[in-house]
Write a protein that holds these residues in place. Structure first.
Motif, PDB file in Angstrom:
ATOM      1  N   LEU A 333       0.828  -1.201   0.000  1.00 34.27           N
ATOM      2  CA  LEU A 333       0.000   0.000   0.000  1.00 34.27           C
ATOM      3  C   LEU A 333       0.868   1.259   0.000  1.00 34.27           C
ATOM      4  O   LEU A 333       0.573   2.234  -0.695  1.00 34.27           O
ATOM      5  CB  LEU A 333      -0.916  -0.011   1.218  1.00 34.27           C
ATOM      6  CG  LEU A 333      -1.953   1.117   1.309  1.00 34.27           C
ATOM      7  CD1 LEU A 333      -2.886   1.096   0.113  1.00 34.27           C
ATOM      8  CD2 LEU A 333      -2.753   0.995   2.612  1.00 34.27           C
ATOM      9  N   GLN A 334       1.954   1.242   0.772  1.00 38.36           N
ATOM     10  CA  GLN A 334       2.889   2.370   0.755  1.00 38.36           C
ATOM     11  C   GLN A 334       3.422   2.603  -0.656  1.00 38.36           C
ATOM     12  O   GLN A 334       3.470   3.744  -1.132  1.00 38.36           O
ATOM     13  CB  GLN A 334       4.064   2.104   1.701  1.00 38.36           C
ATOM     14  CG  GLN A 334       3.706   1.993   3.164  1.00 38.36           C
ATOM     15  CD  GLN A 334       4.909   1.606   4.015  1.00 38.36           C
ATOM     16  OE1 GLN A 334       6.058   1.625   3.545  1.00 38.36           O
ATOM     17  NE2 GLN A 334       4.677   1.244   5.271  1.00 38.36           N
ATOM     18  N   LEU A 335       3.794   1.519  -1.339  1.00 42.79           N
ATOM     19  CA  LEU A 335       4.370   1.641  -2.677  1.00 42.79           C
ATOM     20  C   LEU A 335       3.337   2.117  -3.690  1.00 42.79           C
ATOM     21  O   LEU A 335       3.619   3.012  -4.500  1.00 42.79           O
ATOM     22  CB  LEU A 335       4.960   0.300  -3.114  1.00 42.79           C
ATOM     23  CG  LEU A 335       5.586   0.269  -4.511  1.00 42.79           C
ATOM     24  CD1 LEU A 335       6.751   1.257  -4.601  1.00 42.79           C
ATOM     25  CD2 LEU A 335       6.061  -1.143  -4.860  1.00 42.79           C
ATOM     26  N   SER A 336       2.139   1.553  -3.658  1.00 42.46           N
ATOM     27  CA  SER A 336       1.126   1.922  -4.658  1.00 42.46           C
ATOM     28  C   SER A 336       0.717   3.390  -4.509  1.00 42.46           C
ATOM     29  O   SER A 336       0.570   4.106  -5.505  1.00 42.46           O
ATOM     30  CB  SER A 336      -0.095   1.009  -4.539  1.00 42.46           C
ATOM     31  OG  SER A 336      -0.762   1.206  -3.310  1.00 42.46           O
ATOM     32  N   GLN A 337       0.568   3.866  -3.274  1.00 39.88           N
ATOM     33  CA  GLN A 337       0.195   5.265  -3.073  1.00 39.88           C
ATOM     34  C   GLN A 337       1.325   6.198  -3.509  1.00 39.88           C
ATOM     35  O   GLN A 337       1.072   7.275  -4.069  1.00 39.88           O
ATOM     36  CB  GLN A 337      -0.170   5.504  -1.608  1.00 39.88           C
ATOM     37  CG  GLN A 337      -1.448   4.816  -1.178  1.00 39.88           C
ATOM     38  CD  GLN A 337      -1.875   5.195   0.232  1.00 39.88           C
ATOM     39  OE1 GLN A 337      -1.424   6.178   0.789  1.00 39.88           O
ATOM     40  NE2 GLN A 337      -2.764   4.402   0.813  1.00 39.88           N
ATOM     41  N   THR A 338       2.571   5.783  -3.271  1.00 39.84           N
ATOM     42  CA  THR A 338       3.702   6.609  -3.696  1.00 39.84           C
ATOM     43  C   THR A 338       3.788   6.673  -5.218  1.00 39.84           C
ATOM     44  O   THR A 338       4.001   7.745  -5.794  1.00 39.84           O
ATOM     45  CB  THR A 338       5.017   6.047  -3.127  1.00 39.84           C
ATOM     46  OG1 THR A 338       4.929   5.981  -1.705  1.00 39.84           O
ATOM     47  CG2 THR A 338       6.190   6.923  -3.511  1.00 39.84           C
ATOM     48  N   LEU A 339       3.633   5.531  -5.882  1.00 42.62           N
ATOM     49  CA  LEU A 339       3.708   5.512  -7.344  1.00 42.62           C
ATOM     50  C   LEU A 339       2.592   6.339  -7.965  1.00 42.62           C
ATOM     51  O   LEU A 339       2.803   7.032  -8.969  1.00 42.62           O
ATOM     52  CB  LEU A 339       3.639   4.069  -7.851  1.00 42.62           C
ATOM     53  CG  LEU A 339       4.900   3.229  -7.628  1.00 42.62           C
ATOM     54  CD1 LEU A 339       4.662   1.783  -8.049  1.00 42.62           C
ATOM     55  CD2 LEU A 339       6.089   3.806  -8.396  1.00 42.62           C
ATOM     56  N   ASN A 340       1.396   6.274  -7.393  1.00 44.97           N
ATOM     57  CA  ASN A 340       0.311   7.078  -7.927  1.00 44.97           C
ATOM     58  C   ASN A 340       0.580   8.563  -7.759  1.00 44.97           C
ATOM     59  O   ASN A 340       0.223   9.374  -8.617  1.00 44.97           O
ATOM     60  CB  ASN A 340      -1.004   6.693  -7.245  1.00 44.97           C
ATOM     61  CG  ASN A 340      -1.677   5.515  -7.911  1.00 44.97           C
ATOM     62  OD1 ASN A 340      -2.307   5.641  -8.949  1.00 44.97           O
ATOM     63  ND2 ASN A 340      -1.516   4.340  -7.328  1.00 44.97           N
TER      64      ASN A 340
END
Length: 594
Positions: A333-340
């Motif tokens: 979740l940390q990664l997906s929110q950062t990439l978005n």
């Protein structure tokens, strides 16, 4: 070097070229004329086309597969195919749509495997191997393409992968898809991200989300796209991972990394009010200052483990008070929110929206590109370093002495913040800086040693890599590097595009700038020559580029062209002007009229 029985074993040869396509060069002629063997080789390395039989260099599918892997392999193709593929626009070469048009003739089916073979513009890279190269800057951005090229050259690049705007994964916050993407596209992009992370796990021997051997990631925005420069490190840390990892490794560095993640995630991804976070850190340091009988002022790197633990708990409480939810304990979740956040195209009115609309923001002009890398830690201990090496050029265009700065026990956000005094890379540069600052030599050697003195082996490697970059990656103006426990890692190159036309100098007063962000470099060698050039009003870098350690920027003061340089000697020449760099703008300050 294998025995003849294996050299004639087709299954063995196929397995070899699938692992290293350039091994085709050492295969017997019958295998160099074997279409399946050659196809397997060029899929792994486009350069293998150079060893293929003549008739296969005229095979459309083989050539297409080769240049899908490496565009430069086109030079080995038959002339008619060179002419054909050279007429294809770049977006056709790396088109992500894998479906066939419904009305396409059967004769055309399979004619353009280069279009179908590449499912994404996502490219992985590690030392000595990359799926991209410098010619892909239109797809991956300048920084991403140069990282891939540096990996191909064998530089110790921190392994990772590049993502173009079309690769936005599922938005973990909503459980749906990213804006502008279909559910099928988002699912495919999620799979591609997982596949790229799996490659990273195989390369590093660490695993994303693992309690035992955790893999942490950093995500940065390509610096030449739109606003550029956004960077979030230490992604993948959670309460459970920190507790488990700290019980087996350096606990201070792990808790320090966790507090950095929470702070920067709150600032970049959630856009929270950061004043309470900064006040919490300041109070911790003031309490340590008050307890010190020697009157020492504590930096972030001086905070002990227990204070860092307490700061993490304060940060989490501040995060929850503003967001309403706990800090994410799911690394994915940390990664997906950062990439978005990184890959989201700017909306109308935001900085860079015009560039995106005009097609200057990455693939298809739909936004910036993202660079995801495994973490290397310059804050591991006092033998770890974060730094920037500037690759100065002499007047003849050859590389000269390195220039730059470094910080011990730091990550790159410490360099960007400018809160700590940096040290220089070379002995000569360090001594010149100390002389200008009035610092005695014995004090300089203890408190501000150069990297050349502190880590001579690392400095020697940097000098060697400077020569490599000079020959192959001339676009790189500087490189960010990290040293973790004595091992050097190249983090990313910095590329600055030429300034379009004259840019006016800012009229802000120098007193508004942070003095620790002002860069001072060695004096000009030939002052009289430089003065004559300035008086002649030549608005070009060539007027002083071989005479200063680092110089640039042409501005106007009262409609008169002025050459600006970091050196105080040039400031004195220009009628009492002094120069500094603040918030992306040259700032001039004068003690007398000019």
């Amino acid at each position: 070097f294998v025995v003849p029985e294996l050299r004639n074993d087709r299954a063995f040869v196929l397995d070899v070229v699938r692992r290293n396509g350039r091994a085709l060069e050492h295969c017997d002629d019958m295998f160099q004329a074997d279409r399946d063997v050659v196809l397997a080789a060029v899929v792994q390395s486009g350069y293998a086309l150079a060893s293929a039989a003549t008739d296969l260099r005229a095979d459309h599918e083989v050539v297409a597969a080769a240049i899908a892997q490496d565009r430069s392999a086109l030079i080995f193709a038959a002339r008619e195919l060179k002419e054909y593929f050279n007429t294809l626009p770049c977006e056709k070469v790396f088109q992500s749509d894998t479906s066939e048009p419904a009305d396409q003739d059967q004769d055309d089916a399979g004619k353009h495997p280069i279009v179908r073979r590449r499912k994404s513009s996502m490219c992985s890279f590690t030392r000595r191997k990359s799926e991209g190269h410098s010619g892909m800057s239109g797809v991956l951005g300048n920084t991403g393409a140069l990282l891939c090229e540096m990996a191909n050259l064998g530089l110790p690049v921190v392994p990772g992968f590049c993502m173009a705007p079309g690769d936005v994964p599922t938005d973990g916050t909503a459980g749906g898809t990213a804006a502008g993407a279909s559910a099928g596209d988002a699912g495919r992009n999620d799979d591609m991200v997982k596949e790229a992370i799996a490659k990273l796990e195989q390369t590093t021997g660490r695993y994303f989300g693992s309690l035992v051997m955790p893999l942490l990631l950093s995500v940065r925005q390509d610096e030449d796209n739109l606003a550029g420069g956004e960077h979030l490190a230490n992604i993948g840390l959670t309460d459970a991972i920190v507790e488990s990892w700290a019980s087996r490794d350096n606990p201070r560095f792990i808790w320090d990394s966790y507090r950095r993640l929470i702070f920067n995630f709150s600032r970049l991804v959630k856009k929270l009010d950061m004043a309470p976070f900064e006040n919490a850190l300041l109070k911790k340091k003031q309490r340590l200052d008050g307890k010190c009988m020697l009157g020492r002022k504590h930096e972030d790197c001086d905070m002990p483990t227990n204070d860092l633990k307490g700061l993490v708990e304060e940060y989490k409480a501040l995060y929850k008070s503003q967001v309403g939810d706990d800090f994410p304990q799911d690394p994915g979740l940390q990664l997906s929110q950062t990439l978005n956040m990184i890959l989201k195209p700017p909306s109308a009115g935001e900085e860079g929206a015009e560039c995106a609309a005009a097609g200057d923001g990455g693939l298809d002009g739909c936004g910036p590109t993202a660079i995801v890398q495994a973490m290397a830690f310059g804050n591991y201990n006092s033998d770890s370093v974060a730094g920037v090496a500037r690759l100065a050029r002499s007047g003849g265009g050859h590389r000269t002495e390195l220039h730059g700065e470094w910080l011990a026990n730091a990550q790159h956000d410490d360099l960007a913040a400018g809160k700590r005094s940096t040290s220089k890379l070379t002995v000569a540069e360090s001594r010149e800086w100390a002389k200008q600052a009035g610092i005695p030599e014995d004090e300089r050697m203890v408190d501000f040693p150069s990297l050349e003195e502190r880590m001579p082996a690392v400095y020697t490697q940097l000098v060697h890599y400077q020569d490599v970059l000079s020959s192959h990656v001339a676009e790189a103006k500087s490189v960010e590097f990290l040293v973790q426990q004595g091992r050097l890692w190249i983090l990313q190159p910095r590329v600055r595009e030429p300034t379009k036309g004259k840019q006016p100098l800012c009229d802000k007063d120098l007193s508004s700038c942070n003095p620790e962000q002002q860069h001072v470099y060695p004096e000009v060698n030939d002052v009289e020559m430089l003065a004559s050039k300035i008086q002649a009003g030549l608005p070009s870098l060539e007027a002083f580029e071989g005479q200063a350690a680092w110089g640039e920027c042409i501005g106007e003061i009262d409609e008169e062209p002025v050459a600006a340089c970091y050196t105080p000697a040039l400031g004195a020449l220009a009628g009492g002007l002094s120069w500094s760099w603040a918030s992306g703008t040259w700032v001039a300050s004068s003690t007398k009229a000019n």
